[in-house]
Design a protein around this motif. Structure first.
Motif, PDB file in Angstrom:
ATOM      1  N   SER A  93      47.394  42.172  43.386  1.00 15.32           N
ATOM      2  CA  SER A  93      46.182  41.738  42.691  1.00 15.32           C
ATOM      3  C   SER A  93      46.210  40.241  42.426  1.00 15.32           C
ATOM      4  CB  SER A  93      46.019  42.488  41.363  1.00 15.32           C
ATOM      5  OG  SER A  93      47.040  42.130  40.454  1.00 15.32           O
ATOM      6  N   ALA A  94      45.040  39.706  42.115  1.00 12.55           N
ATOM      7  CA  ALA A  94      44.935  38.286  41.771  1.00 12.55           C
ATOM      8  C   ALA A  94      43.660  38.047  40.983  1.00 12.55           C
ATOM      9  CB  ALA A  94      44.946  37.418  43.024  1.00 12.55           C
ATOM     10  N   LEU A  95      43.688  37.008  40.158  1.00 14.35           N
ATOM     11  CA  LEU A  95      42.506  36.526  39.450  1.00 14.35           C
ATOM     12  C   LEU A  95      42.267  35.100  39.897  1.00 14.35           C
ATOM     13  CD1 LEU A  95      40.273  36.666  37.293  1.00 14.35           C
ATOM     14  CD2 LEU A  95      41.998  35.967  35.601  1.00 14.35           C
ATOM     15  N   LEU A  96      41.070  34.859  40.431  1.00 12.91           N
ATOM     16  CA  LEU A  96      40.724  33.552  41.003  1.00 12.91           C
ATOM     17  C   LEU A  96      39.655  32.895  40.140  1.00 12.91           C
ATOM     18  CD1 LEU A  96      41.202  31.722  43.545  1.00 12.91           C
ATOM     19  CD2 LEU A  96      39.321  32.966  44.635  1.00 12.91           C
ATOM     20  N   ASP A  97      39.902  31.669  39.691  1.00 11.84           N
ATOM     21  CA  ASP A  97      38.915  30.905  38.938  1.00 11.84           C
ATOM     22  C   ASP A  97      38.129  30.024  39.905  1.00 11.84           C
ATOM     23  OD1 ASP A  97      37.914  28.438  37.393  1.00 11.84           O
ATOM     24  OD2 ASP A  97      38.508  29.794  35.777  1.00 11.84           O
ATOM     25  N   GLY A  98      36.792  30.165  39.888  1.00 15.06           N
ATOM     26  CA  GLY A  98      35.949  29.463  40.844  1.00 15.06           C
ATOM     27  C   GLY A  98      35.569  28.043  40.475  1.00 15.06           C
ATOM     28  N   ASP A  99      36.016  27.551  39.314  1.00 13.52           N
ATOM     29  CA  ASP A  99      35.802  26.162  38.912  1.00 13.52           C
ATOM     30  C   ASP A  99      34.316  25.799  38.837  1.00 13.52           C
ATOM     31  OD1 ASP A  99      36.631  23.657  38.050  1.00 13.52           O
ATOM     32  OD2 ASP A  99      36.862  22.863  40.084  1.00 13.52           O
ATOM     33  N   GLY A 100      33.463  26.775  38.514  1.00 12.23           N
ATOM     34  CA  GLY A 100      32.055  26.478  38.263  1.00 12.23           C
ATOM     35  C   GLY A 100      31.203  26.191  39.470  1.00 12.23           C
ATOM     36  N   GLY A 101      31.663  26.549  40.668  1.00  7.10           N
ATOM     37  CA  GLY A 101      30.876  26.276  41.868  1.00  7.10           C
ATOM     38  C   GLY A 101      30.082  27.483  42.335  1.00  7.10           C
ATOM     39  N   LEU A 102      29.213  27.283  43.324  1.00  5.05           N
ATOM     40  CA  LEU A 102      28.607  28.425  44.002  1.00  5.05           C
ATOM     41  C   LEU A 102      29.723  29.268  44.618  1.00  5.05           C
ATOM     42  CD1 LEU A 102      25.445  26.911  45.738  1.00  5.05           C
ATOM     43  CD2 LEU A 102      25.497  28.545  43.850  1.00  5.05           C
ATOM     44  N   GLY A 103      29.466  30.561  44.754  1.00  5.93           N
ATOM     45  CA  GLY A 103      30.579  31.453  45.016  1.00  5.93           C
ATOM     46  C   GLY A 103      30.860  31.860  46.445  1.00  5.93           C
ATOM     47  N   ALA A 105      32.092  30.389  49.265  1.00  6.17           N
ATOM     48  CA  ALA A 105      33.406  30.039  49.790  1.00  6.17           C
ATOM     49  C   ALA A 105      34.510  30.643  48.934  1.00  6.17           C
ATOM     50  CB  ALA A 105      33.567  28.514  49.862  1.00  6.17           C
ATOM     51  N   THR A 106      34.297  30.678  47.619  1.00  8.07           N
ATOM     52  CA  THR A 106      35.297  31.252  46.718  1.00  8.07           C
ATOM     53  C   THR A 106      35.449  32.747  46.956  1.00  8.07           C
ATOM     54  OG1 THR A 106      34.751  29.579  45.065  1.00  8.07           O
ATOM     55  CG2 THR A 106      35.966  31.509  44.307  1.00  8.07           C
ATOM     56  N   ALA A 107      34.331  33.446  47.144  1.00  6.31           N
ATOM     57  CA  ALA A 107      34.391  34.878  47.415  1.00  6.31           C
ATOM     58  C   ALA A 107      35.042  35.147  48.770  1.00  6.31           C
ATOM     59  CB  ALA A 107      32.992  35.482  47.371  1.00  6.31           C
ATOM     60  N   THR A 108      34.809  34.265  49.742  1.00  8.65           N
ATOM     61  CA  THR A 108      35.479  34.411  51.038  1.00  8.65           C
ATOM     62  C   THR A 108      36.987  34.265  50.865  1.00  8.65           C
ATOM     63  OG1 THR A 108      33.531  33.519  52.184  1.00  8.65           O
ATOM     64  CG2 THR A 108      35.611  33.522  53.391  1.00  8.65           C
ATOM     65  N   GLN A 109      37.387  33.284  50.053  1.00 10.74           N
ATOM     66  CA  GLN A 109      38.809  33.119  49.752  1.00 10.74           C
ATOM     67  C   GLN A 109      39.358  34.368  49.068  1.00 10.74           C
ATOM     68  OE1 GLN A 109      39.616  29.691  47.298  1.00 10.74           O
ATOM     69  NE2 GLN A 109      41.785  30.206  47.013  1.00 10.74           N
ATOM     70  N   ALA A 110      38.593  34.931  48.140  1.00  8.58           N
ATOM     71  CA  ALA A 110      39.035  36.110  47.398  1.00  8.58           C
ATOM     72  C   ALA A 110      39.226  37.320  48.311  1.00  8.58           C
ATOM     73  CB  ALA A 110      38.037  36.433  46.289  1.00  8.58           C
ATOM     74  N   ILE A 111      38.262  37.571  49.200  1.00 12.05           N
ATOM     75  CA  ILE A 111      38.402  38.742  50.074  1.00 12.05           C
ATOM     76  C   ILE A 111      39.536  38.534  51.061  1.00 12.05           C
ATOM     77  CG2 ILE A 111      36.711  38.004  51.812  1.00 12.05           C
ATOM     78  CD1 ILE A 111      37.337  41.601  50.544  1.00 12.05           C
ATOM     79  N   ASP A 112      39.774  37.291  51.477  1.00 15.82           N
ATOM     80  CA  ASP A 112      40.882  37.034  52.389  1.00 15.82           C
ATOM     81  C   ASP A 112      42.230  37.266  51.706  1.00 15.82           C
ATOM     82  OD1 ASP A 112      39.128  36.467  54.407  1.00 15.82           O
ATOM     83  OD2 ASP A 112      39.375  34.284  54.320  1.00 15.82           O
ATOM     84  N   ILE A 113      42.318  36.912  50.421  1.00 19.07           N
ATOM     85  CA  ILE A 113      43.537  37.201  49.661  1.00 19.07           C
ATOM     86  C   ILE A 113      43.725  38.713  49.543  1.00 19.07           C
ATOM     87  CG2 ILE A 113      44.633  37.032  47.384  1.00 19.07           C
ATOM     88  CD1 ILE A 113      43.215  34.314  47.056  1.00 19.07           C
ATOM     89  N   ALA A 114      42.629  39.422  49.233  1.00 21.22           N
ATOM     90  CA  ALA A 114      42.700  40.876  49.109  1.00 21.22           C
ATOM     91  C   ALA A 114      43.111  41.523  50.425  1.00 21.22           C
ATOM     92  CB  ALA A 114      41.356  41.418  48.639  1.00 21.22           C
ATOM     93  N   ILE A 115      42.597  41.005  51.535  1.00 21.46           N
ATOM     94  CA  ILE A 115      42.941  41.540  52.854  1.00 21.46           C
ATOM     95  C   ILE A 115      44.438  41.380  53.113  1.00 21.46           C
ATOM     96  CG2 ILE A 115      42.698  41.106  55.336  1.00 21.46           C
ATOM     97  CD1 ILE A 115      39.716  40.487  54.749  1.00 21.46           C
ATOM     98  N   GLU A 116      44.970  40.209  52.835  1.00 21.62           N
ATOM     99  CA  GLU A 116      46.402  39.970  53.079  1.00 21.62           C
ATOM    100  C   GLU A 116      47.270  40.862  52.195  1.00 21.62           C
ATOM    101  OE1 GLU A 116      47.766  38.184  55.525  1.00 21.62           O
ATOM    102  OE2 GLU A 116      45.655  38.022  56.167  1.00 21.62           O
ATOM    103  N   LYS A 117      46.859  41.076  50.965  1.00 25.40           N
ATOM    104  CA  LYS A 117      47.626  41.938  50.075  1.00 25.40           C
ATOM    105  C   LYS A 117      47.553  43.391  50.543  1.00 25.40           C
ATOM    106  CE  LYS A 117      47.312  39.032  45.932  1.00 25.40           C
ATOM    107  NZ  LYS A 117      48.765  38.827  45.817  1.00 25.40           N
ATOM    108  N   ALA A 118      46.380  43.812  50.982  1.00 25.43           N
ATOM    109  CA  ALA A 118      46.228  45.184  51.468  1.00 25.43           C
ATOM    110  C   ALA A 118      47.045  45.422  52.739  1.00 25.43           C
ATOM    111  CB  ALA A 118      44.752  45.489  51.719  1.00 25.43           C
TER     112      ALA A 118
END
Length: 239
Positions: A93-103, A105-118
């Protein structure tokens, strides 16, 4: 881009519609994001999500969202050069802080992290906070399905749009979710839906296009108010 005879392009042009190829579509969105201050990489990642939505018929979350993003950036801060950070992490698992930006690219980063962990541990769960609208959820669950993984994604929304069943005033969001499962032939099962009769973006598109909404899409006030600014003023909002 060429257009073979008989494909209806001439009639679309005469009707004021514009036909262009997919890459041009994505490039136009990326150029607007760049003009707002995004890095080249984030602009491209964000545009890719919007173009994917249009390609798959999800026009409520496609390039038309740029108009709404422009409105949002004029009334409240959006960080167009965010630096997302993982603030908490375990092997699954992970918690990602998006630093107040549109999401996007951040969501793409998040799903890629989830994919690698899975892939490494059998399951990956990533939450994102402090991040803005990120487009169609189906883009991200499909990305996982491309790796042979079953995926689910969900989010809350900024606006309060929906009255409870039988209610007259908006109290709930359209809080969408998506589920995807891979298939042997690459034609994945993908469900992407709002938890309401219709996504609010489809209501917005109807109003912008000057079209009536089908019965059941909204309450009486929404059908009467065709001006998006007036409609927005009558809808309670939350931060």
């Amino acid at each position: 881009m060429g257009h073979p005879p008989g494909n209806g392009y001439a009639s679309r042009r005469e009707a004021g519609l514009i036909a262009h190829d997919y890459q041009t579509h994505e490039d136009q969105a990326a150029a607007i994001f760049r003009a707002w201050g995004m890095t080249k990489e984030r602009a491209r990642a964000s545009a890719r999500v919007l173009a994917w939505a249009d390609l798959h018929g999800i026009e409520s979350h496609g390039i038309a969202m740029l108009v709404e993003y422009d409105e949002r950036r004029r009334i409240r801060p959006i960080n167009f050069r965010p630096e997302p950070q993982i603030v908490r992490e375990t092997p699954i698992s992970a918690l990602l802080d998006g630093d107040g930006g549109l999401g996007h690219a951040t969501a793409t980063q998040a799903i890629d992290i989830a994919i690698e962990k899975a892939k490494a541990h059998g399951i990956g769960v990533v939450s994102v906070r402090n991040s803005g609208h990120f487009g169609a959820l189906g883009f991200f669950t499909t990305r996982a399905a491309d790796w042979g993984l079953i995926a689910m994604a969900a989010t809350t929304v900024f606006g309060v749009h929906v009255p409870p069943t039988g209610g007259a005033r908006a109290r709930l969001g359209t809080d969408p979710w998506s589920f995807a499962a891979p298939s042997a032939d690459g034609r994945h099962f993908v469900l992407d839906m709002a938890t309401t009769t219709v996504a609010s973006g489809k209501v917005r598109n109807r109003i912008v296009e000057g079209k009536k909404m089908p019965p059941g899409w909204s309450d009486t006030r929404w059908r009467v108010l065709s001006d998006p600014d007036r409609r927005r003023a009558r809808r309670p909002q939350r931060c």
